[in-house]
Motif scaffolding. Structure first.
Motif, short mmCIF file in Angstrom:
data_model
loop_
_atom_site.label_atom_id
_atom_site.label_comp_id
_atom_site.label_asym_id
_atom_site.label_seq_id
_atom_site.Cartn_x
_atom_site.Cartn_y
_atom_site.Cartn_z
N ALA A 30 3.56 2.78 2.76
CA ALA A 30 4.97 2.92 2.39
C ALA A 30 5.50 4.30 2.78
O ALA A 30 6.62 4.44 3.29
N HIS A 31 4.68 5.35 2.56
CA HIS A 31 5.09 6.70 2.96
C HIS A 31 5.37 6.77 4.47
O HIS A 31 6.21 7.54 4.92
N ILE A 32 4.65 5.97 5.25
CA ILE A 32 4.83 5.97 6.71
C ILE A 32 6.07 5.14 7.08
O ILE A 32 6.93 5.57 7.85
N ASN A 34 0.86 -1.19 0.00
CA ASN A 34 0.00 0.00 0.00
C ASN A 34 0.90 1.25 0.00
O ASN A 34 1.76 1.40 0.87
N HIS A 35 0.66 2.12 -0.96
CA HIS A 35 1.49 3.32 -1.14
C HIS A 35 1.48 4.24 0.10
O HIS A 35 2.53 4.79 0.48
N ILE A 36 0.32 4.38 0.72
CA ILE A 36 0.20 5.25 1.91
C ILE A 36 1.03 4.67 3.05
O ILE A 36 1.78 5.38 3.73
N THR A 88 8.99 12.48 -1.24
CA THR A 88 8.21 12.29 -2.46
C THR A 88 8.37 10.82 -2.90
O THR A 88 9.20 10.08 -2.39
N ASP A 89 7.56 10.45 -3.89
CA ASP A 89 7.47 9.03 -4.25
C ASP A 89 8.82 8.41 -4.62
O ASP A 89 9.60 8.99 -5.37
N ASN A 90 9.06 7.24 -4.09
CA ASN A 90 10.30 6.49 -4.35
C ASN A 90 10.02 5.03 -4.04
O ASN A 90 8.97 4.71 -3.47
N VAL A 111 0.59 13.34 3.86
CA VAL A 111 0.16 14.48 3.03
C VAL A 111 0.90 14.44 1.70
O VAL A 111 2.12 14.60 1.65
N SER A 112 0.13 14.24 0.63
CA SER A 112 0.78 14.13 -0.68
C SER A 112 -0.09 14.80 -1.73
O SER A 112 -1.02 15.53 -1.40
N GLY A 113 0.22 14.54 -3.00
CA GLY A 113 -0.57 15.11 -4.08
C GLY A 113 -1.95 14.48 -4.16
O GLY A 113 -2.89 15.09 -4.67
ZN ZN Z 1 3.04 9.34 -2.68
#
Ligand code: ZN
Ligand code: KG4
Length: 406
Positions: free
Chosen positions: A162-164, A158-160, A374-376, A200-202
């Motif tokens: 992953a950001h965490i 899950n992308h969200i 940012t996304d990676n 918080v992202s795009g």
């Molecule tokens: Zn993102």
């Protein structure tokens, strides 16, 4: 454990290799992290076009994979590609089936796989959502193709989340120090949960309570635009280009406080509402109204752009901080964890850090390293480590544009 991770949920093509050690207190080492950004392409249109972004992912994935493996020193040629090709017709047929909707990618990947050896990695991770569906599918199909060819399991991510989870990667990419040791050295408690996570992202603005790793309860979300989307849209109104967040932040930082002021005042939407939700579309509308009342000379002036940028940024920062702190107090959080492109914002990081220090001094504050905001794909790999038992049969993995964390 070496994880090869793939991220294609929006307009960045990312592949990373992460080495992870330890179970309870994992330590990570980023062996390679390559991101090919499509910003230049999407700048022309002021936003991301899914079909264009998908095509770019198809073009970028094999070159990015090569660069990632080279950078991690896991790149080796096979002996005789001709012999192999003859003996692998059946395998190639299956590969073609997996990539039937990614024709260009199949051609490139076929050449690559016949030429290079299976790298010494243990598992593949891929973002399956949330994100732009066509883009997610390209990443998912690519992961399936690699997993099939190299006979490796795939962990859907899950992308969200992953950001965490990127917060658990070491401060210095070379060393392998677990987060718990870093907190101990800093004289902090090592108890993180319950935690409040703010992503918080795009595409997202989301507050969640984390009871433990993988246990989320979303308590607040945006009701309309995401915070990053608001930066992107208001930057467009001001003629500042795409993406808006970094340029709004740069313009705001150029404002001389001694200059005579235009006294721009924007709303702080929902700042006092009793819930943990957000709304940023009103902020964008307020910017548009103000812009329309100005003459063309003022609109283009440095003073107007800088003052407006500063006010947009401060409005978003005020709301994000207020709601996050209230959530942390209400849920007696032991930590506040940030994630997403907007957390690269210097003012958000610094002002939130100061407020936590003042109002919640015992709360641990985790924010990603700037290069991981940012996304990676490094973040996808970190998340995969915490989800390592969720390996799924590759045939069953699907892109899920609206995937949630709870
Ligand atoms: Zn993102
Ligand atoms: O996480 P991300 O790369 O992609 C999504 O998952 O959406 O976030 C991209 C967003 C964009 O809206 C961009 O304008 C914003 O993050 N952003 C920033 C900054 N850097 C990127 N917003 C505010 N300040 C920044 N320095």
């Amino acid at each position: 454990m070496k994880i090869l991770a793939i991220e294609t949920s929006c307009d960045d093509t990312g592949i990373a290799i992460l080495e992870a050690k330890g179970i309870k207190n994992p330590a990570f080492c980023v062996l390679a992290n390559v991101v090919s950004s499509q910003v230049k392409l999407h700048r022309k249109y002021g936003g991301v076009y899914p079909s264009l972004a998908k095509r770019e992912h198809q073009k970028n994935l094999v070159p990015v994979l090569k660069e990632t493996l080279e950078s991690a020193k896991l790149f080796e040629k096979t002996q005789s590609s001709k012999f192999k090709a003859q003996n692998q017709n059946l395998k190639l047929k299956t590969l073609k089936g997996i990539l039937e909707r990614e024709e260009y990618l199949f051609k490139e990947l076929k050449v690559f796989l016949l030429k290079y050896k299976k790298p010494k990695i243990d598992v593949i991770a891929v973002t399956i959502g949330p994100g732009l569906e066509p883009c997610l599918w390209t990443g998912v199909n690519f992961a399936k193709a690699l997993g099939f060819w190299w006979n490796l399991k795939i962990i859907p991510i899950n992308h969200i989340e992953a950001h965490i989870m990127v917060n658990f990667i070491d401060q210095s990419q070379k060393s392998k120090v677990p987060l718990s040791s870093r907190l101990r050295r800093a004289g902090k408690s090592q108890k993180l949960f319950p935690a409040i996570s703010l992503v918080v992202s795009g595409g997202h603005t989301q507050l969640a309570v984390m009871k433990n790793f993988g246990e989320y309860r979303i308590i607040g979300e945006t009701r309309d635009d995401a915070a990053g989307e608001c930066f992107d849209k208001t930057a467009r109104i001001l003629g500042l280009g795409y993406p808006g967040g970094p340029v709004i932040s740069t313009e705001a930082s150029k404002l001389q406080t001694t200059n005579a002021k235009l006294h721009i005042k924007l709303p702080r939407p929902m700042i006092n509402s009793k819930d943990y939700d957000f709304s940023f579309s009103g902020l964008k509308t307020a910017v548009l109204y103000d812009f329309k009342t100005r003459d063309s000379k003022t609109r283009k002036s440095k003073k107007y752009i800088r003052e407006m940028a500063k006010e947009i940024q401060q409005s978003a920062v005020d709301v994000l901080i207020k709601k996050t702190l209230r959530a942390a107090k209400d849920f007696r959080a032991k930590s506040i964890i940030l994630g997403g492109g907007v957390t690269a914002n210097k003012e958000l990081r610094e002002q939130l850090s100061k407020k936590i220090g003042k109002e919640l001094p015992n709360v641990i504050f985790l924010k990603p390293l700037i290069q991981f905001c940012t996304d990676n794909a490094a973040m996808v790999a970190a998340s995969a480590y915490f989800n390592k038992n969720q390996k799924k049969n590759w045939q069953k993995i699907q892109a899920e544009a609206n995937l949630r964390i709870n």
